[in-house]
Design a protein around this motif. Structure first.
Motif, mmCIF file in Angstrom:
data_model
loop_
_atom_site.group_PDB
_atom_site.id
_atom_site.type_symbol
_atom_site.label_atom_id
_atom_site.label_comp_id
_atom_site.label_asym_id
_atom_site.label_seq_id
_atom_site.Cartn_x
_atom_site.Cartn_y
_atom_site.Cartn_z
ATOM 1 N N GLY A 154 -17.033 -47.121 -77.848
ATOM 2 C CA GLY A 154 -17.199 -45.819 -77.508
ATOM 3 C C GLY A 154 -18.103 -45.599 -76.313
ATOM 4 N N ALA A 155 -19.216 -46.499 -76.168
ATOM 5 C CA ALA A 155 -20.071 -46.533 -75.056
ATOM 6 C C ALA A 155 -19.342 -46.497 -73.585
ATOM 7 C CB ALA A 155 -21.036 -47.397 -75.217
ATOM 8 N N MET A 156 -18.599 -47.474 -73.701
ATOM 9 C CA MET A 156 -17.933 -48.212 -72.235
ATOM 10 C C MET A 156 -17.213 -47.080 -71.611
ATOM 11 S SD MET A 156 -15.001 -50.797 -73.551
ATOM 12 C CE MET A 156 -13.489 -50.049 -74.347
ATOM 13 N N ARG A 157 -16.692 -46.214 -72.440
ATOM 14 C CA ARG A 157 -15.516 -45.134 -71.784
ATOM 15 C C ARG A 157 -16.303 -43.794 -71.583
ATOM 16 N NH1 ARG A 157 -13.143 -45.503 -77.613
ATOM 17 N NH2 ARG A 157 -13.629 -43.363 -78.544
ATOM 18 N N ILE A 158 -17.479 -43.537 -71.905
ATOM 19 C CA ILE A 158 -18.127 -42.136 -72.270
ATOM 20 C C ILE A 158 -18.632 -41.397 -70.748
ATOM 21 C CG2 ILE A 158 -20.657 -42.624 -72.321
ATOM 22 C CD1 ILE A 158 -18.154 -40.485 -74.754
ATOM 23 N N ALA A 159 -18.432 -42.217 -69.563
ATOM 24 C CA ALA A 159 -19.150 -41.643 -68.642
ATOM 25 C C ALA A 159 -18.485 -40.398 -68.081
ATOM 26 C CB ALA A 159 -18.985 -42.604 -67.481
ATOM 27 N N PRO A 160 -17.159 -40.290 -68.136
ATOM 28 C CA PRO A 160 -16.851 -38.800 -67.897
ATOM 29 C C PRO A 160 -17.665 -37.639 -68.728
ATOM 30 C CG PRO A 160 -15.030 -40.453 -67.857
ATOM 31 C CD PRO A 160 -16.297 -41.010 -68.507
ATOM 32 N N VAL A 161 -17.561 -37.854 -69.748
ATOM 33 C CA VAL A 161 -18.430 -36.679 -70.742
ATOM 34 C C VAL A 161 -19.459 -36.299 -70.102
ATOM 35 C CG1 VAL A 161 -19.138 -36.175 -73.074
ATOM 36 C CG2 VAL A 161 -16.968 -37.486 -72.785
ATOM 37 N N ALA A 162 -20.306 -37.668 -69.914
ATOM 38 C CA ALA A 162 -21.826 -37.288 -69.473
ATOM 39 C C ALA A 162 -21.809 -36.474 -68.071
ATOM 40 C CB ALA A 162 -22.526 -38.766 -69.168
ATOM 41 N N LEU A 163 -21.013 -36.940 -67.221
ATOM 42 C CA LEU A 163 -20.832 -36.303 -65.872
ATOM 43 C C LEU A 163 -20.448 -34.602 -66.043
ATOM 44 C CD1 LEU A 163 -19.078 -38.902 -63.812
ATOM 45 C CD2 LEU A 163 -21.425 -38.485 -63.729
ATOM 46 N N TYR A 164 -19.573 -34.627 -66.747
ATOM 47 C CA TYR A 164 -18.976 -33.316 -67.220
ATOM 48 C C TYR A 164 -19.942 -32.143 -67.618
ATOM 49 C CZ TYR A 164 -15.308 -29.799 -67.906
ATOM 50 O OH TYR A 164 -14.411 -28.505 -67.966
ATOM 51 N N PHE A 165 -20.688 -32.635 -68.673
ATOM 52 C CA PHE A 165 -21.598 -32.013 -69.107
ATOM 53 C C PHE A 165 -23.171 -32.405 -68.696
ATOM 54 C CE2 PHE A 165 -17.967 -31.976 -72.104
ATOM 55 C CZ PHE A 165 -17.762 -30.716 -72.242
ATOM 56 N N HIS A 166 -23.392 -32.584 -67.673
ATOM 57 C CA HIS A 166 -24.498 -33.152 -67.240
ATOM 58 C C HIS A 166 -25.403 -32.018 -67.192
ATOM 59 C CE1 HIS A 166 -24.618 -30.822 -63.261
ATOM 60 N NE2 HIS A 166 -23.460 -31.044 -63.404
ATOM 61 N N ASP A 167 -25.285 -30.828 -67.164
ATOM 62 C CA ASP A 167 -26.093 -29.412 -67.312
ATOM 63 C C ASP A 167 -26.087 -28.752 -68.852
ATOM 64 O OD1 ASP A 167 -23.412 -28.859 -67.339
ATOM 65 O OD2 ASP A 167 -23.850 -27.311 -65.480
ATOM 66 N N ASN A 168 -25.358 -29.561 -69.607
ATOM 67 C CA ASN A 168 -25.279 -28.953 -71.056
ATOM 68 C C ASN A 168 -25.607 -29.922 -72.129
ATOM 69 O OD1 ASN A 168 -24.911 -27.433 -73.314
ATOM 70 N ND2 ASN A 168 -23.213 -26.669 -72.510
ATOM 71 N N TYR A 169 -26.688 -30.259 -72.169
ATOM 72 C CA TYR A 169 -27.299 -31.580 -72.934
ATOM 73 C C TYR A 169 -26.521 -31.451 -74.340
ATOM 74 C CZ TYR A 169 -30.134 -35.376 -74.822
ATOM 75 O OH TYR A 169 -30.816 -36.355 -75.374
ATOM 76 N N LYS A 170 -26.746 -30.506 -75.199
ATOM 77 C CA LYS A 170 -26.234 -30.418 -76.277
ATOM 78 C C LYS A 170 -24.614 -30.221 -76.493
ATOM 79 C CE LYS A 170 -26.739 -27.330 -79.958
ATOM 80 N NZ LYS A 170 -26.901 -25.873 -80.473
#
Ligand code: 8NA
Ligand code: MG
Ligand code: MG
Length: 353
Positions: free
Chosen positions: A136-152
């Protein structure tokens, strides 16, 4: 500034790719002092623009990350059934990308059930305990980038995207920790120095909140403090290890106390440690480049090298941006140009052209 953010999107996904591709040849290995010299020369060569060799292949880490990015760019709202289909299609197209041993069952069940209840197959893994692998963790980068300004929203989407394959709380929270680390790195000015202890303290603060929410879940026993505070405890260990003087014995201590395995719990905090440690010089590694130092150090710990280097590389790339990454090294990786395109598409989908 816009161009900095764009460069961070590229740096992050490229960082993940390079960690995966260059770490994969060492996956599962125990690394001796002699091997560390071999790894030093290996990266020296990969950074040499005149060096020609067959490219380094990517593995499941990148294959799945690709699907997560597509899931975000191709639809206006998160569609988890769509993401499940993307994972499955990608797997059956190229099943020999080094997937985890048990996740394959999830893909078969999803396909056979025609994606009826996309969360059911993952829930059934390990007699109902769910997987705590680092998939789950190894593939998650795009989610963190896409929602970088929306933590929740980032936490919510990362949770749901992870639960398609990993429902164990340690698997889910490992993916959340990795997203939080990337999101924090995106916020850091690449020109300014990061204080490793402050960065770690901030991660701890956030994991305390995340793990507190989970206290309400009935599937965790009250007295099981090890699970309830798993990542908080690991981050304390990271903080402690960062203060120690570096030598070969310290690497042993890192492996023993943080881990280098395929579970999220034994690899996500390790990847974070690699990044934070590599912000400063490491005597056993000869390079001026923080990104290379991060990935090379991660690989030198052995074990799940591709995945730990992938996760550490994503965080380092999110901090430094594309400019922090040696182009010759990037070009040694299969799929290098495609990953840049994926990063740009993600950026445009989010921020506009
Ligand atoms: P996964 O869900 O199959 O989990 C990976 C492994 O973790 C499983 O095969 C189990 O051995 C173990 N595991 C997970 N949850 C439990 C549980 N609840 N009880 C007992 N054992 C459990 O797949 P994944 O996507 O999480 O796996 C990711 C990792 O496997 C990545 O490193 C990836 O590159 C791949 N991989 C690793 C190696 C290696 O030697 N390190 C080799 C090939 C593939
Ligand atoms: Mg892999
Ligand atoms: Mg791996």
């Amino acid at each position: 500034e816009a161009s900095v953010l764009k460069s961070k999107f590229r740096g992050c996904l490229l960082g993940a790719l390079i960690g995966d591709c260059t770490g994969a040849p060492f996956e599962g290995d125990t690394i001796t002092h002699g091997d560390k010299l071999v790894i030093q020369r290996y990266y020296d060569k990969l950074e040499d623009p005149t060096f020609t060799a067959p490219y380094k292949s990517y593995t499941d880490d990148t294959a799945m990350m690709k699907s997560v990015a597509k899931f975000l760019t191709d639809k206006p709202e998160p569609d988890y059934r769509f993401l499940a289909r993307l994972f499955v299609t990608e797997f059956f197209k190229e099943p020999k990308r080094g997937y985890g041993q048990n996740i394959v069952e999830v893909f078969h069940k999803l396909r056979n059930s025609k994606f009826e209840d996309v969360y059911k197959p993952a829930k059934e893994q390990f007699m109902g305990a769910g997987s705590y692998g680092n998939g789950g963790a190894m593939r998650i980068a795009p989610v963190a980038l896409y929602f970088h300004d929306n933590y929740k929203t980032m936490l919510e989407v990362a949770t749901n995207a992870t639960k398609l394959t990993h429902t164990n709380i340690l698997g889910v929270n490992g993916a959340l920790l990795q997203s939080v680390a990337i999101q924090l790195a995106v916020k850091c000015d690449p020109e300014a120095k990061i204080d490793p202890e402050r960065f770690c303290a901030e991660l701890y603060r956030r994991m305390r909140k995340i793990e507190r929410v989970e206290e309400d879940l009935d599937d965790i026993e009250e007295e099981d403090d090890g699970t309830r505070k798993a990542y908080q405890n690991k981050l304390r260990v990271v903080e402690n290890l960062l203060q120690k003087k570096h030598d070969d014995d310290l690497d042993e201590e890192v492996i023993l106390n943080l881990g280098n395995g395929i579970s999220a719990y034994e690899s996500v905090p390790t990847a974070i440690y690699c990044f934070l440690k590599a912000l400063n010089e490491i005597p056993s590694i000869q390079t001026e480049n923080v990104f290379r130092r991060t990935v090379q150090y991660a690989v030198s710990l052995g074990g799940d090298t591709d995945t730990i280097a992938c996760m550490a590389g994503a965080i380092a790339g999110a901090y430094l941006g594309e400019d922090g990454i040696n182009t010759a090294l990037a070009k040694q990786c299969e799929y290098y140009r495609d990953v840049l395109e994926i990063a740009d598409n993600l950026y445009v989908a989010k921020e506009g052209p």
